[in-house]
Design a protein around this motif. Structure first.
Motif, PDB file in Angstrom:
ATOM      1  N   GLU A 140      -2.459  -9.200   3.643  1.00 17.23           N
ATOM      2  CA  GLU A 140      -3.207  -8.406   4.624  1.00 17.23           C
ATOM      3  C   GLU A 140      -3.857  -7.206   3.953  1.00 17.23           C
ATOM      4  O   GLU A 140      -5.012  -6.869   4.203  1.00 17.23           O
ATOM      5  CB  GLU A 140      -2.275  -7.922   5.740  1.00 17.23           C
ATOM      6  CG  GLU A 140      -3.012  -7.108   6.808  1.00 17.23           C
ATOM      7  CD  GLU A 140      -2.145  -6.055   7.473  1.00 17.23           C
ATOM      8  OE1 GLU A 140      -2.470  -5.664   8.595  1.00 17.23           O
ATOM      9  OE2 GLU A 140      -1.162  -5.604   6.861  1.00 17.23           O
ATOM     10  N   ASN A 141      -3.113  -6.562   3.049  1.00 17.06           N
ATOM     11  CA  ASN A 141      -3.643  -5.388   2.359  1.00 17.06           C
ATOM     12  C   ASN A 141      -4.703  -5.754   1.330  1.00 17.06           C
ATOM     13  O   ASN A 141      -5.698  -5.051   1.179  1.00 17.06           O
ATOM     14  CB  ASN A 141      -2.498  -4.618   1.675  1.00 17.06           C
ATOM     15  CG  ASN A 141      -1.734  -3.742   2.642  1.00 17.06           C
ATOM     16  OD1 ASN A 141      -2.205  -2.692   3.035  1.00 17.06           O
ATOM     17  ND2 ASN A 141      -0.564  -4.185   3.060  1.00 17.06           N
ATOM     18  N   LEU A 142      -4.500  -6.865   0.631  1.00 15.76           N
ATOM     19  CA  LEU A 142      -5.456  -7.264  -0.396  1.00 15.76           C
ATOM     20  C   LEU A 142      -6.803  -7.653   0.199  1.00 15.76           C
ATOM     21  O   LEU A 142      -7.831  -7.573  -0.468  1.00 15.76           O
ATOM     22  CB  LEU A 142      -4.895  -8.430  -1.218  1.00 15.76           C
ATOM     23  CG  LEU A 142      -3.756  -8.076  -2.174  1.00 15.76           C
ATOM     24  CD1 LEU A 142      -3.215  -9.332  -2.839  1.00 15.76           C
ATOM     25  CD2 LEU A 142      -4.219  -7.082  -3.229  1.00 15.76           C
ATOM     26  N   LEU A 143      -6.804  -8.079   1.451  1.00 21.79           N
ATOM     27  CA  LEU A 143      -8.052  -8.482   2.084  1.00 21.79           C
ATOM     28  C   LEU A 143      -8.825  -7.306   2.667  1.00 21.79           C
ATOM     29  O   LEU A 143      -9.914  -7.477   3.191  1.00 21.79           O
ATOM     30  CB  LEU A 143      -7.775  -9.525   3.177  1.00 21.79           C
ATOM     31  CG  LEU A 143      -7.385 -10.901   2.634  1.00 21.79           C
ATOM     32  CD1 LEU A 143      -6.911 -11.806   3.747  1.00 21.79           C
ATOM     33  CD2 LEU A 143      -8.549 -11.540   1.914  1.00 21.79           C
ATOM     34  N   ARG A 144      -8.243  -6.106   2.556  1.00 18.43           N
ATOM     35  CA  ARG A 144      -8.962  -4.918   3.005  1.00 18.43           C
ATOM     36  C   ARG A 144      -9.850  -4.411   1.885  1.00 18.43           C
ATOM     37  O   ARG A 144      -9.649  -4.722   0.720  1.00 18.43           O
ATOM     38  CB  ARG A 144      -7.984  -3.820   3.425  1.00 18.43           C
ATOM     39  CG  ARG A 144      -7.200  -4.183   4.690  1.00 18.43           C
ATOM     40  CD  ARG A 144      -6.292  -3.032   5.099  1.00 18.43           C
ATOM     41  NE  ARG A 144      -7.076  -1.827   5.284  1.00 18.43           N
ATOM     42  CZ  ARG A 144      -7.767  -1.537   6.369  1.00 18.43           C
ATOM     43  NH1 ARG A 144      -7.769  -2.362   7.386  1.00 18.43           N
ATOM     44  NH2 ARG A 144      -8.459  -0.422   6.452  1.00 18.43           N
ATOM     45  N   ARG A 194       0.854  -1.193   0.000  1.00 22.84           N
ATOM     46  CA  ARG A 194       0.000   0.000   0.000  1.00 22.84           C
ATOM     47  C   ARG A 194       0.891   1.244   0.000  1.00 22.84           C
ATOM     48  O   ARG A 194       1.711   1.440   0.899  1.00 22.84           O
ATOM     49  CB  ARG A 194      -0.893  -0.003   1.233  1.00 22.84           C
ATOM     50  CG  ARG A 194      -1.872   1.157   1.285  1.00 22.84           C
ATOM     51  CD  ARG A 194      -2.600   1.165   2.613  1.00 22.84           C
ATOM     52  NE  ARG A 194      -3.472   0.013   2.716  1.00 22.84           N
ATOM     53  CZ  ARG A 194      -4.749   0.009   2.366  1.00 22.84           C
ATOM     54  NH1 ARG A 194      -5.281   1.094   1.863  1.00 22.84           N
ATOM     55  NH2 ARG A 194      -5.471  -1.060   2.487  1.00 22.84           N
ATOM     56  N   LYS A 195       0.748   2.072  -1.022  1.00 23.88           N
ATOM     57  CA  LYS A 195       1.573   3.271  -1.145  1.00 23.88           C
ATOM     58  C   LYS A 195       0.838   4.535  -0.710  1.00 23.88           C
ATOM     59  O   LYS A 195       1.461   5.556  -0.454  1.00 23.88           O
ATOM     60  CB  LYS A 195       2.039   3.442  -2.599  1.00 23.88           C
ATOM     61  CG  LYS A 195       2.773   2.224  -3.168  1.00 23.88           C
ATOM     62  CD  LYS A 195       3.999   1.868  -2.350  1.00 23.88           C
ATOM     63  CE  LYS A 195       4.717   0.653  -2.933  1.00 23.88           C
ATOM     64  NZ  LYS A 195       5.833   0.202  -2.063  1.00 23.88           N
ATOM     65  N   HIS A 196      -0.478   4.462  -0.653  1.00 22.19           N
ATOM     66  CA  HIS A 196      -1.267   5.648  -0.314  1.00 22.19           C
ATOM     67  C   HIS A 196      -2.185   5.342   0.872  1.00 22.19           C
ATOM     68  O   HIS A 196      -2.911   4.355   0.853  1.00 22.19           O
ATOM     69  CB  HIS A 196      -2.107   6.093  -1.518  1.00 22.19           C
ATOM     70  CG  HIS A 196      -1.294   6.363  -2.750  1.00 22.19           C
ATOM     71  ND1 HIS A 196      -0.670   7.563  -2.979  1.00 22.19           N
ATOM     72  CD2 HIS A 196      -0.987   5.570  -3.802  1.00 22.19           C
ATOM     73  CE1 HIS A 196      -0.028   7.502  -4.130  1.00 22.19           C
ATOM     74  NE2 HIS A 196      -0.203   6.297  -4.649  1.00 22.19           N
ATOM     75  N   PHE A 197      -2.108   6.181   1.883  1.00 22.27           N
ATOM     76  CA  PHE A 197      -2.937   6.011   3.075  1.00 22.27           C
ATOM     77  C   PHE A 197      -3.859   7.211   3.226  1.00 22.27           C
ATOM     78  O   PHE A 197      -3.432   8.356   3.057  1.00 22.27           O
ATOM     79  CB  PHE A 197      -2.065   5.869   4.331  1.00 22.27           C
ATOM     80  CG  PHE A 197      -1.292   4.586   4.397  1.00 22.27           C
ATOM     81  CD1 PHE A 197      -1.815   3.458   5.011  1.00 22.27           C
ATOM     82  CD2 PHE A 197      -0.029   4.497   3.827  1.00 22.27           C
ATOM     83  CE1 PHE A 197      -1.116   2.269   5.062  1.00 22.27           C
ATOM     84  CE2 PHE A 197       0.687   3.309   3.869  1.00 22.27           C
ATOM     85  CZ  PHE A 197       0.146   2.195   4.490  1.00 22.27           C
ATOM     86  N   ASN A 198      -5.124   6.945   3.520  1.00 20.28           N
ATOM     87  CA  ASN A 198      -6.100   7.994   3.718  1.00 20.28           C
ATOM     88  C   ASN A 198      -5.819   8.694   5.050  1.00 20.28           C
ATOM     89  O   ASN A 198      -5.974   8.104   6.112  1.00 20.28           O
ATOM     90  CB  ASN A 198      -7.516   7.385   3.722  1.00 20.28           C
ATOM     91  CG  ASN A 198      -8.588   8.448   3.789  1.00 20.28           C
ATOM     92  OD1 ASN A 198      -8.625   9.250   4.721  1.00 20.28           O
ATOM     93  ND2 ASN A 198      -9.471   8.450   2.815  1.00 20.28           N
TER      94      ASN A 198
END
Length: 304
Positions: free
Chosen positions: A131-135, A59-63
């Protein structure tokens, strides 16, 4: 395939199955729910200054708004779910829990509850990626790239990926189509608010020029996915595409035809069959439509 290769593939499948069956990250309110550790794992309080981000974080971008919201929760309740780290030199590199780490920093925590795992680069990357793909809030391009990495680095098929992330194979295929967007198109749409479905439709175009035309149309005309699909079909039929006629006008033409049919039906109705109040309203509405129709016709003819 050699026996060693078979064994490695078997071990790899076992590891993937382990992570898939157990990953379930629900941020704050799911103590122990991630399943990436067991009840026998020890939670350590680590100095936040000794914890570092994973340079290969998918993940390169976080809200930032969600980070601040999570930080507010941490200030009130503390960091309930520990992050997962591995020891790298004299630091601890995050395997899972990057958002919690960023929010903890935002909340000015000095220490973070952490579970230390002994993992090599490949294992740590797999868990971080999965972990990221399951979000649910992944950037479409990060999601598409994540699936590609699973395919390229670990030989996973689209069926394997679909089983893992609990989506259909068709959906995985559609999302992965975003990987073929040329860089100029990618950069143009990255900062827009076009939906994933819009992006997938654009990625189906036959050429980079067509893709850019569709992007311009979608942004300028605020096209729905349905209208964007119609525009793409026009480009497909006309080769290099004539984007002067928007699908919006095609829709309006159909509506005007329907309006003409309605007028034909009204002309067959006896006035006395319509209540007087309704008749007055209908007359007023039709007179307004006459004026507007004349204005539109004048514009379409380019009359001065």
């Amino acid at each position: 395939m050699t026996e060693t290769a078979k064994q490695n593939k078997s071990e790899d499948k076992y590891f993937l199955d382990f992570t898939l069956d157990n990953i379930n990250d629900f941020e704050q309110f799911s103590l122990g729910a991630s399943g990436l550790h067991s009840e026998f794992d020890q939670v350590s309080m680590l100095d936040i200054n000794f914890i570092v981000s994973n340079p290969n974080q998918p993940r390169k971008h976080f809200n930032q708004e969600s980070i601040r919201a999570l930080a507010d929760s941490i200030r009130e309740y503390g960091l309930i779910q520990p992050i997962l780290v591995r020891e790298v030199g004299n630091k601890y590199e995050i395997i899972a829990g990057e958002r919690r780490y960023l929010a903890a920093k935002e909340a000015d925590l000095f220490q973070i509850p952490s579970i230390i795992k002994n993992m090599n680069d490949a294992e740590a990357f797999k868990i971080s990626l999965l972990e990221n793909l399951l979000r649910e809030d992944l950037d479409p391009f990060e999601e598409a790239n994540g699936y590609k990495q699973l395919q390229d680095m670990y030989g996973m098929t689209q069926e394997d990926i679909a089983r893992i992330v609990k989506k259909s194979k068709a959906t995985i295929s559609e999302i992965m189509s975003l990987n073929k967007l040329p860089r100029p198109v990618h950069e143009k749409v990255r900062s827009t608010e076009l939906t994933r479905t819009h992006l997938i439709e654009i990625a189906r175009a036959e050429s980079e020029e067509d893709m850019m035309n569709l992007v311009e149309l979608a942004l300028k005309k605020q096209l729905s996915v349905k209208d964007l699909r119609a525009a793409k079909q026009q480009l497909d039929k006309k080769g290099r595409g004539d984007t002067k006629i928007s699908p919006v006008y095609v829709t309006l033409y159909k509506q005007s035809t329907s309006y003409g049919n309605s007028l034909s039906r009204l002309s067959t109705i006896e006035p006395d069959d319509i209540p007087e109040d309704d008749r007055s309203k209908l007359i007023t509405k039709l007179e307004n439509l006459i004026d507007k129709t004349r204005e539109v016709v004048k514009k379409l003819r380019n009359d001065q």
